[in-house]
Structure formats: structure tokens, C-alpha cells
Scaffold this active site. Sequence first.
Site, mmCIF file in Angstrom:
data_model
loop_
_atom_site.group_PDB
_atom_site.id
_atom_site.type_symbol
_atom_site.label_atom_id
_atom_site.label_comp_id
_atom_site.label_asym_id
_atom_site.label_seq_id
_atom_site.Cartn_x
_atom_site.Cartn_y
_atom_site.Cartn_z
ATOM 1 N N ASP A 179 0.904 -1.147 0.000
ATOM 2 C CA ASP A 179 0.000 0.000 0.000
ATOM 3 C C ASP A 179 0.944 1.197 0.000
ATOM 4 O O ASP A 179 1.534 1.528 1.032
ATOM 5 C CB ASP A 179 -0.867 0.009 1.257
ATOM 6 C CG ASP A 179 -1.859 1.154 1.230
ATOM 7 O OD1 ASP A 179 -1.478 2.257 0.768
ATOM 8 O OD2 ASP A 179 -3.006 0.974 1.641
ATOM 9 N N HIS A 180 1.137 1.803 -1.173
ATOM 10 C CA HIS A 180 2.243 2.760 -1.272
ATOM 11 C C HIS A 180 2.070 3.975 -0.354
ATOM 12 O O HIS A 180 3.023 4.663 -0.039
ATOM 13 C CB HIS A 180 2.489 3.184 -2.730
ATOM 14 C CG HIS A 180 1.519 4.189 -3.247
ATOM 15 N ND1 HIS A 180 0.241 3.867 -3.631
ATOM 16 C CD2 HIS A 180 1.621 5.522 -3.444
ATOM 17 C CE1 HIS A 180 -0.386 4.957 -4.041
ATOM 18 N NE2 HIS A 180 0.429 5.982 -3.941
ATOM 19 N N HIS A 227 -5.818 2.625 1.114
ATOM 20 C CA HIS A 227 -5.084 3.794 1.630
ATOM 21 C C HIS A 227 -5.788 4.457 2.827
ATOM 22 O O HIS A 227 -5.185 4.713 3.854
ATOM 23 C CB HIS A 227 -4.902 4.847 0.532
ATOM 24 C CG HIS A 227 -4.285 4.303 -0.731
ATOM 25 N ND1 HIS A 227 -3.309 3.341 -0.725
ATOM 26 C CD2 HIS A 227 -4.507 4.584 -2.037
ATOM 27 C CE1 HIS A 227 -2.959 3.066 -1.974
ATOM 28 N NE2 HIS A 227 -3.682 3.799 -2.790
HETATM 29 C C1 BG6 Z 1 -3.397 4.614 -6.396
HETATM 30 C C2 BG6 Z 1 -4.721 4.678 -7.089
HETATM 31 O O1 BG6 Z 1 -3.365 3.546 -5.485
HETATM 32 O O2 BG6 Z 1 -3.181 5.825 -5.700
HETATM 33 C C3 BG6 Z 1 -4.790 5.880 -8.014
HETATM 34 O O3 BG6 Z 1 -4.917 3.495 -7.845
HETATM 35 C C4 BG6 Z 1 -4.461 7.140 -7.260
HETATM 36 O O4 BG6 Z 1 -6.087 5.992 -8.591
HETATM 37 C C5 BG6 Z 1 -3.150 6.974 -6.520
HETATM 38 O O5 BG6 Z 1 -4.369 8.193 -8.195
HETATM 39 C C6 BG6 Z 1 -2.869 8.164 -5.646
HETATM 40 O O6 BG6 Z 1 -1.581 8.041 -5.155
HETATM 41 P P1 BG6 Z 1 -0.685 9.312 -4.922
HETATM 42 O O7 BG6 Z 1 0.576 8.762 -4.347
HETATM 43 O O8 BG6 Z 1 -0.510 9.966 -6.254
HETATM 44 O O9 BG6 Z 1 -1.455 10.155 -3.968
#
Ligand code: BG6
Length: 502
Positions: free
Chosen positions: A189-190, A252
Site C-alpha cells: 500500500d504505497h 489507503h
Molecule cells: C493509487 C490509485 O493507489 O493511488 C490511483 O490506484 C491514485 O487511482 C493513486 O491516483 C494516488 O496516489 P498518490 O501517491 O498519487 O497520492
Amino acid sequence: MMDKLENISLDMSSIMVIFGGTGDLTKRKLMPALYNLALDNLIPENFVVVAIGRRQYSQEAYKKEIYEAIEKYSRNKISDDIWKRLEGMIHYYQLDFLHMEGYGALKEYLQKLDQGYNTKGNRLYYLAVAPEYFETIVSGLQDSGMAVSEGSWSRLVIEKPFGKDLKTASALNKALLKVFPEKSIFRIDHYLGKEMIQNIMVLRFCNSIFESIWNNKFIDNIQITLAEKLGVGTRGGYYEHSGAMRDMIQNHIFQILSLVAMEPPVNLKTDSIRSEKLKVLEAIEDITPEFLKNNVVFGQYGPGFIDGSFVPGYRQELNVPPDSMTETFVAMKLHINNFRWAGTPFYIRTGKRLGKTSAEIVVQFKSLPNILYFKDYEIQEPNLLVLKIQPSVGVFFQFNTRDFSSHNGIVATKMDTSHYSPTQGNTPEAYERLIYDILRGDGTLFSRWDEVEAAWTVADKLIQYRESKKHQFPNYDAGTMGPIRSFELLARDGRKWWHIEN
Ligand code: BG6
């Protein structure tokens, strides 16, 4: 810190095998992250990257594409020395991972690399592919005897989405567990790799002024917003079956919620932290029909203007049907029914094509009685603690002081330690931290199965509700902050969404 080290294998020598080596994620995130790890001298001495793809490429042609991708997406400028070092580690390997007969040869290829690079049989299998291929690849690894090998470690990295509901996620998990033990599965989960998300625990558990009042007696409400100006772009095909619930909330937002609301863990061991996070998800109030009716707002964007330019509505995006009922926005009010939080609402919202790109957590403290410093035209502002995740990164705190320009007035003083950092500036990008942790075998920033399960248990009910109802979509214009009902959700409680400008 010793506690923490107990989780960790210190021999990082290994081969990182990327399935999906020509894909978007590899180019935009994984390779730039590896480059920056090399720059920071965090890449193991004995390390090889094997990028697997279906296409035929010469090593030179593949590396040229990777060089260009790093040039474009890396947070640091590319330097010849570092690139030379990384380039020497990268190998392109052509394989159609749907064809099981190819896995045997891959195994032999990796074993040869082991000998040449002293990577000791350790493997990091990174599945940077569409989720429908996860199980096939894992079977391929198992059948060819690559999944586990005596005396070395093997880790499996799975990108989201982990299933599309509880049922499919459980089935996927079962299939993975037949091959890899739980501690070897790293569910990415980045968001957990982002600096300010990691900072939540430090802010809470290393500051008595916050932790001592971090509860329902002092906190009026907590708001979590992940807002994006971006639309679905070319990802309409994926998004149509995902929607904001599966794309952002189930993973997230629920992970952030857990970190904000959890009890202090007894130590920093991976499982101690994960167990506390799990308890938060388990304490989310019952999702009853009454709850769904009153506390959840779904939205879908129509055409509008972002930064002065016209953008189409969701239903006009590529690969999206013109009568789509997929939500691109969710706002919700929920309670965590435990002793710390009962009675304090959590408001969460996320959406695409909103007026701002901003991710933040706002903690609104209860106001003191408006008795001493009160005139009808002056309303005392509450204390706010804002954890800014992006594009600004840092902490904002608002408190009241005397307004010297008036007789008995007060003024809200705003202390802001954040800096504007649209790409997180020179702080390590989330994937750098996550890949480094996988190499060390530290699973703290990854979700354990029971967390994923608890998140799906809640998300499933919301998704079923969304699917069972005919919504009046589209119900917000691109470039606004979502449907009116999202504002009403808080106004009804005498509250409002906060957005702290930089
Ligand atoms: C991803 C989603 O997990 O997270 C995307 O699939 C989203 O739809 C993205 O745009 C948002 O990540 P960040 O790091 O750009 O806020």
C-alpha cells in the site's frame, strides 16, 4: 531499536525478479526507486534485477528505455556513475508468464546469476502485473520449485488491488499461502511508504502534548482527505470495476485511519503494530442500513474545469460506459467504537477531478466555552493539528492568541512546518522506502492478511450498497470539491471540511 531488528534479515543479497518488467509501474516507480536507492548507497552489494516481459528486447534496448524512464521520473538527476552501477545489475528476460513451460528455464537462468553475482539463492518476486495474473505466476513459481529454497529467503510482493471483495481476496490469499508463508508476503500500500504517514506514529507517540489529549475527551472530530485533480485518464477500464471504494478507501484511507486511531503498540515489532491497527478496523461501527443511508455519500464527476481547462466527465472517459454507475468520490462519517474514540466522528473523503490535489489529516480539538472572549461577530477558532501528506509535507498547528489590534479580541495563530513538495521533493519516494524494507524483510509498512480482511469486511458492505442503489450520477462538476451532500454531511453536525491552504 533492537526490537525492530529482530524482524529483519540483514543479508539483502538477492535477485529482484520483476514480473511486468516493461510495464508502467516498473518504469515510473520501481526503476527510479532502485536508482535512488543506489544513489543513497542502499542497494545491496550483491544484487541483480531481472525484468521479465513478453516482448523481445535486446539488453541494450531495454536498458535505454529504463534510462529514459529514470531520467523522467527520478527525484534526483541521473548521474553516469550511479547509472553504470545499476545498469550492470539489470537483466531483461523474455518470458510469457502465462506459459508454465517457461518457468524451468527462468529458474536455471536465475541460478546462473546466483553464481555470477553471489546472490545466494535469495529472491524477491515483484508482481507488477494486473491482479488476474497473480495466482498464475505464483503457481508457476511453485511448480518450478522457485518459490522456496533451502537456506535462502524468498519474498513475494503483491501490488493492489488485493482481490475485489472479501471473497476474492480470501481466495487469493489462500492460494498465496499455499506457496509463501504470511511473513514472506508483502502486500503493497504505497501510502504507507509516504513520509508523513510514517510520521503519524512519531508525532503521536513521541509528543506528550499530542498523545495525552488524543482521544474523545479532547478531540471534536478527525478528517482524512485524499483529493486529486487528476481524472481516471487512460485507466478507465480498471477504474470502472474498482471505483473510489476499492481504489482508495479499502486500502489507503483505512490504513491511514488505523494509524491515526490505534493504541500505542507494546513495541515496534511488525506484528505488534499490525495488531493494534487491526483492532481499529474491527472497532468500526456496524454498517447498518441506517448508517448507509445517513453517513455515506457517493459521487461521480461530470465535465468541468480544472485550472481553467475544460475536462470531460467520467462517463466520457476512455473505456467508461456512458451510463456508468461507478463512484469517483466517496465521503463518509464513521465512528470507532472503543474507549478512546466512542463519540468522536471520523470524516473521510476521497475523489477524482476535485478542485485540489491534497492529502491531509485534520485533527480538530474541542473548543473551550465561548464565554470570556466572545462577541457576536467573533467566533473562536478551534485548535487544529494538520498532518499534511502531500503536496505539502509537514505539520500545521493552529491556536488562539490575543489580537493586539482590538480591545478584547483573539486571533488564530497558524504555525506551519510544512514545505511544498509536489513530488515529495528530495524526500525518499514511497517506493524507495518500501523496496528497501522488503529487501530487509521488514513487513511493518505492509498490510497483514487480517488487516486486509477487516478492511474488506467494511468496504464490501459499502460497495454492495452503492451497487444496489440507482444514484443520480454525475453529481459533481470536475473542479469542485465533490457533491453538495458531502458538505451537508458535516453541516448537519455543525461542522465543516477544513482545508488548510499553504
Ligand atoms: C493509487 C490509485 O493507489 O493511488 C490511483 O490506484 C491514485 O487511482 C493513486 O491516483 C494516488 O496516489 P498518490 O501517491 O498519487 O497520492
